[in-house]
Design an enzyme around this catalytic site. Structure first.
Site, PDB file in Angstrom:
ATOM      1  N   GLY A  15       6.444   3.112   2.384  1.00 15.70           N
ATOM      2  CA  GLY A  15       6.635   3.611   0.343  1.00 15.70           C
ATOM      3  C   GLY A  15       5.546   4.385   0.152  1.00 15.70           C
ATOM      4  N   VAL A 145      -0.472   1.431   0.921  1.00 17.59           N
ATOM      5  CA  VAL A 145      -1.042   0.524  -0.067  1.00 17.59           C
ATOM      6  C   VAL A 145      -2.154  -0.562   0.206  1.00 17.59           C
ATOM      7  CG1 VAL A 145      -0.197   2.305  -1.944  1.00 17.59           C
ATOM      8  CG2 VAL A 145       0.879  -0.068  -1.217  1.00 17.59           C
ATOM      9  N   ASP A 146      -0.900  -1.326   1.342  1.00 14.98           N
ATOM     10  CA  ASP A 146      -1.419  -1.954   2.076  1.00 14.98           C
ATOM     11  C   ASP A 146      -3.470  -2.346   2.785  1.00 14.98           C
ATOM     12  OD1 ASP A 146       1.244  -3.608   1.366  1.00 14.98           O
ATOM     13  OD2 ASP A 146       1.602  -2.729   3.053  1.00 14.98           O
ATOM     14  N   MET A 192       2.030  -6.393  -4.263  1.00 15.70           N
ATOM     15  CA  MET A 192       2.380  -6.106  -3.077  1.00 15.70           C
ATOM     16  C   MET A 192       1.431  -6.695  -2.159  1.00 15.70           C
ATOM     17  SD  MET A 192       4.022  -2.743  -3.267  1.00 15.70           S
ATOM     18  CE  MET A 192       5.166  -1.726  -4.592  1.00 15.70           C
ATOM     19  N   GLY A 193       1.800  -6.749  -0.639  1.00 14.27           N
ATOM     20  CA  GLY A 193       0.702  -7.217   0.353  1.00 14.27           C
ATOM     21  C   GLY A 193       1.481  -8.514   0.895  1.00 14.27           C
ATOM     22  N   ARG A 194       2.354  -8.093   1.711  1.00 14.24           N
ATOM     23  CA  ARG A 194       3.357  -8.826   2.614  1.00 14.24           C
ATOM     24  C   ARG A 194       3.152  -9.922   3.869  1.00 14.24           C
ATOM     25  NH1 ARG A 194       8.926  -9.066   3.975  1.00 14.24           N
ATOM     26  NH2 ARG A 194       8.979  -6.786   2.523  1.00 14.24           N
ATOM     27  N   TYR A 299       6.675  -0.856  -8.307  1.00 14.46           N
ATOM     28  CA  TYR A 299       6.434  -0.191  -7.878  1.00 14.46           C
ATOM     29  C   TYR A 299       5.539   1.058  -9.285  1.00 14.46           C
ATOM     30  CZ  TYR A 299      10.751   1.228  -5.475  1.00 14.46           C
ATOM     31  OH  TYR A 299      11.535   1.062  -4.019  1.00 14.46           O
ATOM     32  N   GLN A 301       2.408  -0.295  -9.533  1.00 15.61           N
ATOM     33  CA  GLN A 301       1.335  -0.420  -9.193  1.00 15.61           C
ATOM     34  C   GLN A 301       0.895   1.012  -7.714  1.00 15.61           C
ATOM     35  OE1 GLN A 301       0.898  -3.563  -6.368  1.00 15.61           O
ATOM     36  NE2 GLN A 301       3.001  -4.129  -6.942  1.00 15.61           N
ATOM     37  N   ARG A 302       1.742   1.325  -7.720  1.00 24.81           N
ATOM     38  CA  ARG A 302       1.610   2.755  -6.110  1.00 24.81           C
ATOM     39  C   ARG A 302       1.547   3.575  -7.015  1.00 24.81           C
ATOM     40  NH1 ARG A 302       6.359   0.876  -2.300  1.00 24.81           N
ATOM     41  NH2 ARG A 302       8.389   2.869  -3.255  1.00 24.81           N
TER      42      ARG A 302
END
Length: 422
Positions: A15, A145-146, A192-194, A299, A301-302
Site C-alpha cells: 500500500g 502507514v501501519d 487502517m490497521g489490521r 485511501y 488517509q494515506r
C-alpha cells in the site's frame, strides 16, 4: 565500494503512502550524486512485478525538477503492487528470474521500498544473488502507514496518516457535537490497521481534555467486549451529548474473529476485511437506539499529501537518501532506521537494521500506550506520537488545488527473449 559502475533498481511495494515518493526522490537524487559508482536508476513498473516481467522505467529521462516534485506528490509514482514472492524453496524460478533481469541490465543495486514482506524479499534476493554468482547490494527502505516495522522508532508514512486521522476526528467531533441535540449522537470513524492499532491510537491525539473527541478507540490489540463498549457509549452520550469513536479495521473478538471478517483473503493471504465502522454503528443502533453516522477513511488517509507531517516528509526522504549512501559505502542486506534520541526536544538520527531481523516481523502497540480500560491512549503514547505529526509541508497550489507531478515513466528496452507470466 563497488568494483565497477553498475545500474540500480528501485521499486515501491504494498500500500502506498503520501510520502513514499519522497523516499523515491531521496534515492534518485542521491544516486545522481554518485555517478562514478551508480549508473542509471531503473524503477520497477508496478513494483517487483516490473522486475519479473522486465518492465523497467528509466528515471534518467525525468528532469531534475520533476524528480524534486516527487517530494510533495502522494502515492506511488512508478506503481506499486501487492505481490508476495514465495520462499526460494517453493518457487526458485521467481528469484532466478529477478537475477536474470538484473544481470541483463547490469543492475548491481536493489532498493526495495516497503514493509515487512518487502524486507523479506530484499533479504532473499541478497542471499540468492550470492549463490548464483551475481552478488548484489540489497537495501530495504522502510515504508508503512501501519507503523509496524520493528527496530526503527517509527515508519515513514505513519506520521502523515496519524496527522490526518487526528485532524479528521477532531473536526468531525465538532460537527457531531453541534448537531447532537436533535440529530446524530454517535459517529464512528474507521481507520487502517489490521493487527496493530497505531493509526487508531493517533486519533486519540485530538482529545486534549475531558469530553473531546474521540471518546472511544477500538484497537486490534485489545479484545472487543460488546457489553463494556456499549456501556461506555451510553455514558458518553449522557455526559457529553454525543460519542465519537475511532475503530481500527482489525478490531476483533477474544477468539480472534474480526468484527468485519468478509470471508475472503487478499494477495498476501491476509483476511479481507469488509468494513468495521457500519458493524459497530449498527450495533449501537440496535442496542441503544442512537442515531449514528459512520465514515471509512480508506485511501483518503494515506493519500492526503495536502496535510502531511513535515517530520514524516523529512524522514521519508532521509530513508531513501540513506539507502543509497549505505549501498555506496559497501553495506548490504540492511535497512536504514529512524533512531529517537533521548533528548528533551524531539531529535532523531539514522541507524540501521539487518533485513533478517526486520523481515515479516510486526511491531504491535505496547500495552503501556493503551489506557487501563483498553479504549483510549495514555500520556506515554501521546508523548511518542506528537513529534511525528508536527510541522506542515504543503504542496504547491494552483487554482485552489495542490499540484502534483506525473512522470513520463519511459520504458527501458527489453533484452530478454523469454517472457515471465505473473
Amino acid at each position: 565500494m563497488a568494483a565497477k559502475k553498475q545500474n540500480a533498481f528501485y521499486a515501491q511495494s504494498g500500500g502506498v503512502t503520501s510520502v513514499i515518493n519522497a523516499s523515491a526522490c531521496g534515492v534518485i537524487e542521491t544516486a545522481r550524486q554518485h555517478k562514478k559508482v551508480i549508473g542509471k536508476v531503473y524503477a520497477g513498473r508496478n513494483g517487483i512485478i516490473g522486475a519479473l516481467t522486465e518492465d523497467l522505467i528509466d528515471t534518467s529521462k525525468e528532469s531534475k525538477k520533476d524528480i524534486a516534485a516527487l517530494k510533495h506528490t502522494p502515492s506511488g509514482a512508478f506503481g506499486s503492487c501487492r505481490y508476495k514472492l514465495k520462499s526460494i524453496e517453493e518457487n526458485r524460478a521467481e528469484y532466478e528470474r529477478l537475477i536474470e533481469v538484473f544481470k541483463a541490465h547490469d543492475i548491481g543495486y536493489f532498493f526495495y521500498n516497503g514493509g515487512g514482506d518487502s524486507m523479506d524479499t530484499a533479504h532473499k534476493v541478497s542471499q540468492l544473488s550470492e549463490t548464483m554468482g551475481y552478488p548484489m547490494t540489497c537495501i530495504g527502505i522502510p515504508k508503512t502507514v501501519d507503523n509496524d516495522l520493528p527496530i526503527t522508532d517509527n515508519c515513514p508514512g505513519f506520521g502523515s496518516v496519524a496527522k490526518y486521522v487526528a485532524v479528521s476526528i477532531r473536526e468531525a467531533g465538532f460537527d457531531v457535537a453541534s448537531m447532537a441535540k436533535t440529530s446524530t449522537k454517535v459517529f464512528v470513524m474507521e481507520v487502517m490497521g489490521r493487527h496493530a492499532g497505531w493509526i487508531a491510537a493517533a486519533g486519540g491525539l485530538a482529545a486534549e481534555k475531558e469530553g473531546d473527541s474521540p471518546h472511544i478507540i477500538l484497537f486490534p490489540e485489545i479484545a472487543f467486549n460488546k457489553e463494556k463498549f456499549l456501556k461506555k457509549v451510553n455514558r458518553c452520550v449522557k455526559k457529553f451529548g454525543y460519542c465519537a469513536i475511532v475503530v481500527s479495521e482489525g478490531a476483533k473478538y477474544k477468539d480472534g474473529t474480526f468484527l468485519a471478517d468478509a470471508g475472503t483473503v487478499d494477495a498476501f493471504g491476509h483476511k479481507q476485511l469488509g468494513g468495521v465502522a457500519p458493524v459497530v454503528a449498527q450495533m449501537v443502533k440496535a442496542e441503544l437506539g442512537f442515531k449514528y453516522h459512520w465514515a471509512v477513511s480508506d485511501y483518503l488517509q494515506r493519500a492526503a499529501r495536502h496535510i502531511a507531517s513535515a517530520t514524516d516528509v523529512e524522514q521519508a526522504y532521509a530513508m531513501g537518501q540513506a539507502a543509497v549512501e549505505f549501498a555506496v559505502a559497501g553495506k548490504n542486506s540492511v535497512m536504514p532506521t529512524i533512531v529517537r534520541k533521548n533528548t528533551k526536544s524531539y531529535k532523531w538520527s539514522i541507524g540501521e537494521a539487518p533485513l533478517s531481523a526486520v523481515a515479516n516481523v510486526e511491531k504491535m502497540m505496547p500495552r503501556k500506550y493503551i489506557s487501563a480500560d483498553g479504549m483510549h491512549i495514555t500520556d506515554a503514547c501521546r508523548d511518542y506520537m506528537l513529534p511525528l505529526i508536527k510541522g506542515e509541508s504543503y504542496p504547491p497550489y494552483k487554482n485552489g488545488l495542490p499540484q502534483y507531478v506525473t512522470l513520463k515513466n519511459e520504458p527501458v528496452k527489453k533484452k530478454l527473449r523469454k517472457k515471465f507470466e505473473i
